[in-house]
Motif scaffolding. Structure first.
Motif, PDB file in Angstrom:
ATOM      1  N   CYS A 309      40.845  37.967  36.958  1.00 36.85           N
ATOM      2  CA  CYS A 309      41.334  36.730  38.391  1.00 36.85           C
ATOM      3  C   CYS A 309      42.256  35.712  38.565  1.00 36.85           C
ATOM      4  O   CYS A 309      41.513  34.768  37.702  1.00 36.85           O
ATOM      5  N   CYS A 311      41.710  33.665  41.649  1.00 34.88           N
ATOM      6  CA  CYS A 311      41.242  32.794  42.613  1.00 34.88           C
ATOM      7  C   CYS A 311      40.797  31.401  41.939  1.00 34.88           C
ATOM      8  O   CYS A 311      40.493  30.880  40.633  1.00 34.88           O
ATOM      9  N   HIS A 340      34.974  34.221  45.112  1.00 35.47           N
ATOM     10  CA  HIS A 340      35.426  35.669  44.905  1.00 35.47           C
ATOM     11  C   HIS A 340      36.242  36.816  45.533  1.00 35.47           C
ATOM     12  O   HIS A 340      37.354  37.671  45.138  1.00 35.47           O
TER      13      HIS A 340
HETATM   14 ZN   LIG Z   1      37.672  35.645  41.295  1.00 36.93          ZN
END
Ligand SMILES: [Zn+2]
Length: 377
Positions: A309, A311, A340
């Motif tokens: 990820c 983010c 998230h």
């Molecule tokens: Zn994340």
């Protein structure tokens, strides 16, 4: 002489399609958005733990509100006096409001449901409130909701055909009255298809709702406790029968793999409380499945919630730190996991759109499903 406008200014067009898969573009009084789209849920006028600025940063173009909750508190008058829902909650994007029918039947102390409407006592202060198809449209027009949902009767998952049939028929009567009650034609009004898991009831509901000509259509009464394969079966059968040139909305669904399966059937719009509800409980949705950060397993884990990820939370914080925040009941813990999770869902939909565009959705769907531990759902 001008014709009386019966269609909303909310426009929709399919911009690309292939084998039932579709990309679309929706225009609303508060901006345009690409579909398939995920709509974060802001039941009480707030997507839990998020500022509107964070929602913008995550690329969210449309959020959900709930008529029942907002009418119970702070009340229609407050929202109207504050200049409508967008201004009250300081959200410049589009808003879809659910009618609250589901909450009336599940949350409120229901007094009486008649053909006329539903009388109930607010779960908050006990005040008696009367919902009719007409006043529910009127309330949403006062909110200024870009997309309004009519009052419907959504029964829980139940095998009693006569109960489901009665709710389906009442929903049709209420749909016709909702449509007649509209005054503000800038705003869209969707029709809701009920009928539980009974094919012939779903089909009748679909045909008779579409005859009334709404601005979009929703599959309602799914994800209400039925086994997942039954929900898939209904979506696979009925999504392709919904009008091609109008938005198709699957209410209250769902987990990432549910969304992928529904997109494959031609669904355009999704909403679900999972990103924020799981976030508050300290469960992260990742490419590998659910990660229960609270678990002792992660007490010294320097890795991010999801290694794949990008983010802000995953770029900066470890599982160990987030687990500590959750255990210490620091408010930042639920905020970080929710951030998230919502990024994950919005990013998943962005990936979906990109793969439909590139013609690689089927492979993406396959790869995602094989890497995702569905047993953890
Ligand atoms: Zn994340």
């Amino acid at each position: 002489m001008t014709m009386k406008k019966t269609k909303a200014e909310t426009g929709f067009s399919v911009t690309k399609s292939r084998e039932g898969l579709r990309l679309g573009y929706m225009e609303t009084p508060h901006g345009g958005l690409e579909t398939p789209v995920f709509m974060p849920v802001g039941t009480q006028g707030s997507v839990k733990t998020f500022t509107p600025m964070e929602l913008e940063e995550l690329g969210s173009k449309i959020i959900l509100g709930n008529t029942y909750h907002l009418v119970v508190r702070p009340g229609l008058d407050v929202i109207e006096k504050m200049g409508g829902l967008h201004q009250f909650i300081s959200w410049p994007g589009a808003i879809l409001t659910d009618s609250g029918g589901y909450q009336v039947f599940s949350l409120a102390k229901l007094r009486k449901v008649t053909e006329e409407g539903a009388v109930f006592n607010s779960h908050f202060d006990g005040r008696q409130i009367f919902f009719t198809p007409e006043n529910v449209v009127e309330m949403q027009e006062k909110f200024g909701s870009d997309i309004m949902m009519p009052l419907d009767e959504c029964p829980p998952y139940i095998d009693d055909r006569s109960v489901v049939k009665k709710a389906m028929e009442r929903t049709l009567v209420w749909a016709r009255r909702s449509r007649k009650a509209r005054r503000d034609f800038r705003l869209a009004l969707f029709g809701i298809i009920q009928g539980g898991h009974f094919d012939e009831l779903r089909n009748e509901s679909l045909e008779r709702t579409v005859e009334m000509e709404f601005d979009g259509y929703a599959l309602g009464g799914l994800s209400v406790g039925e086994p997942a394969p039954l929900m898939y079966e209904m979506v696979e059968k009925f999504a392709p029968r919904m009008p091609w040139d109008q938005p198709r909305y699957l209410m209250g669904v769902g987990m990432p793999i549910d969304i992928l399966r529904a997109v494959a059937c031609g669904i355009d719009m999704f909403d679900c409380v999972i990103p924020t509800r799981y976030g508050r409980n300290g469960s992260a949705i990742t490419r590998g499945g659910l990660l229960v950060v609270r678990n002792g397993l992660y007490s010294e884990d320097p890795k991010p919630l999801d290694e794949r990820c990008s983010c802000k939370v995953c770029l900066r914080f470890s599982r160990a730190y987030i687990r500590h925040l959750l255990n210490a009941e620091e408010i930042l813990g639920p905020r970080l996991v929710s951030y998230h999770n919502l990024h994950f869902f919005l990013n998943l939909l962005a990936d979906i759109r990109q793969h439909i565009q590139a013609g690689t959705f089927t492979q993406f769907h396959k790869d995602f499903s094989s890497g995702y531990d569905a047993a953890q759902r």
